[in-house]
Design an enzyme around this catalytic site. Structure first.
Site, short mmCIF file in Angstrom:
data_model
loop_
_atom_site.label_atom_id
_atom_site.label_comp_id
_atom_site.label_asym_id
_atom_site.label_seq_id
_atom_site.Cartn_x
_atom_site.Cartn_y
_atom_site.Cartn_z
N LYS A 1 -6.37 30.75 -46.66
CA LYS A 1 -4.97 31.29 -47.50
C LYS A 1 -5.43 32.54 -47.31
O LYS A 1 -6.59 33.30 -46.64
CB LYS A 1 -4.55 30.88 -49.01
CG LYS A 1 -3.65 29.63 -48.71
CD LYS A 1 -2.91 29.23 -49.96
CE LYS A 1 -2.32 27.94 -49.23
NZ LYS A 1 -1.73 27.46 -51.59
N ARG B 1 -6.31 20.44 -50.68
CA ARG B 1 -5.62 20.42 -49.81
C ARG B 1 -6.16 21.37 -48.74
O ARG B 1 -6.35 22.22 -48.93
CB ARG B 1 -3.98 20.94 -50.44
CG ARG B 1 -3.15 20.47 -49.23
CD ARG B 1 -1.97 20.84 -49.99
NE ARG B 1 -1.17 20.55 -48.77
CZ ARG B 1 -0.52 22.07 -47.98
NH1 ARG B 1 -0.78 23.57 -47.54
NH2 ARG B 1 0.85 22.13 -47.16
C1 7PJ Z 1 0.50 24.48 -50.80
C2 7PJ Z 1 1.03 22.78 -50.72
C3 7PJ Z 1 -0.42 24.21 -52.38
C4 7PJ Z 1 0.40 22.09 -52.50
C5 7PJ Z 1 1.01 24.81 -49.40
C6 7PJ Z 1 -0.37 27.00 -47.02
C7 7PJ Z 1 0.81 27.37 -47.42
N1 7PJ Z 1 0.74 22.17 -51.67
N2 7PJ Z 1 1.72 23.83 -49.71
N3 7PJ Z 1 -0.65 23.02 -52.91
N4 7PJ Z 1 0.34 25.35 -50.15
N5 7PJ Z 1 0.26 20.93 -53.35
O1 7PJ Z 1 -0.87 25.55 -47.09
O2 7PJ Z 1 -1.14 27.39 -46.96
O3 7PJ Z 1 -1.71 24.69 -52.30
S1 7PJ Z 1 1.98 25.67 -47.72
#
Ligand code: 7PJ
Length: 280
Positions: free
Chosen positions: A216, A256
């Protein structure tokens, strides 16, 4: 799923032509399946399939387009693997069709703020639900003035989302919470949320916590070069591993990530340190 025994890994599978860190690499069905199978062989516990990019300025996607992107991938994956599939969506229509196609979890980055019927679809399917904190919309959240107290904001907002989910029939034990790193937070607030993850976990007893910091922007800013230019997404792996270590030491239940193999090794070492059986 065996929540709490070890930190679970959610591998990111973007099927968006405009996603920011691996943009356009996995648009074809075969490439998406191959990438998912690679992540599974490396140790992913969940595959998170997303068809709508939430990067700053990312184009909103219609229900039809999002379904067209994610459903063939979910169907093909569900046929090939026992690994649970989550669908990264904020739309109840997409959630419903994805759950029918074989997804077991809905990962809602709006925590039901955009479309609370997502909860009804989850309840009906007996699926899992990730409630991620965010502010504003994907178009505005990166420009919002920061709130004064981010811990308070995240805690209260997630409590409201949990209440909504449970009122609409989602079982308590099907819910996972997530502070939403990067979604409507300042640089300092992203760091504060990671530093105080243990407090957030303590504030929601019984609810597993997921954290997504992989590649990020706040990591890119911390790793800026001498001209001040942020490190590009592909140069944020080691910074990402620092966030995973922090998350494990603070007791996060799921991470994640894009880079599954690197996450597996980081988690093994961090967990060994956390679970050192000989306190003095
Ligand atoms: C997240 C997400 C996160 C969850 C994205 C990226 C942006 N879902 N979807 N948590 N971020 N649960 O992957 O940088 O932090 S999209």
């Amino acid at each position: 799923m065996p929540i709490g025994e070890r930190t679970l890994i959610m591998g990111i599978l973007n099927v968006t032509p405009d996603s920011f860190s691996d943009g356009g690499q996995f648009v074809s069905l075969d490439a998406a399946i191959a990438h998912a199978e690679q992540m599974i062989s490396e140790g992913a516990d969940i595959i998170d399939v997303g068809g709508e990019s939430t990067r700053p300025g990312g184009e909103p996607v219609s229900v039809e387009e999002e379904i067209k992107r994610v459903v063939p991938v979910i169907e093909a994956l569900a046929r090939r693997t026992e690994v649970p599939i989550s669908v990264d969506t904020t739309k109840s229509e997409v959630a419903r069709v994805a759950l029918e196609a074989g997804a077991a979890i809905v990962n809602d980055i709006s925590a039901l703020r955009f479309d609370f019927y997502v909860a009804d679809a989850v309840a009906r399917a007996g699926a899992g639900l990730v409630l991620m904190h965010s502010r504003g919309t994907p178009a505005t959240m990166h420009r919002l003035p920061p709130v004064a107290d981010i811990m308070h904001e995240v805690t209260h907002s997630l409590r409201a989302s949990i209440k909504m989910a449970e009122r609409r029939g989602v079982k308590r034990e099907s819910i996972v919470i997530d502070p939403g790193i990067g979604f409507g937070k300042s640089q300092e607030q992203n760091l504060e949320l990671l530093a105080k993850l243990d407090q957030l976990i303590a504030a929601f007893p019984g609810y597993p916590l997921l954290i997504g910091a992989s590649r990020k922007s706040f990591i890119g800013r911390l790793l800026a070069d001498e001209t001040g230019a942020p490190a590009p997404a592909q140069d944020r792996l080691y910074g990402t591993l620092a966030t995973i270590t922090t998350a494990v030491l603070h007791g996060a239940h799921i991470v994640r990530v894009h880079d599954v193999k690197a996450a597996v090794e980081t988690i093994r070492v961090a967990e060994a340190i956390r679970e050192n059986p000989r306190p003095i």
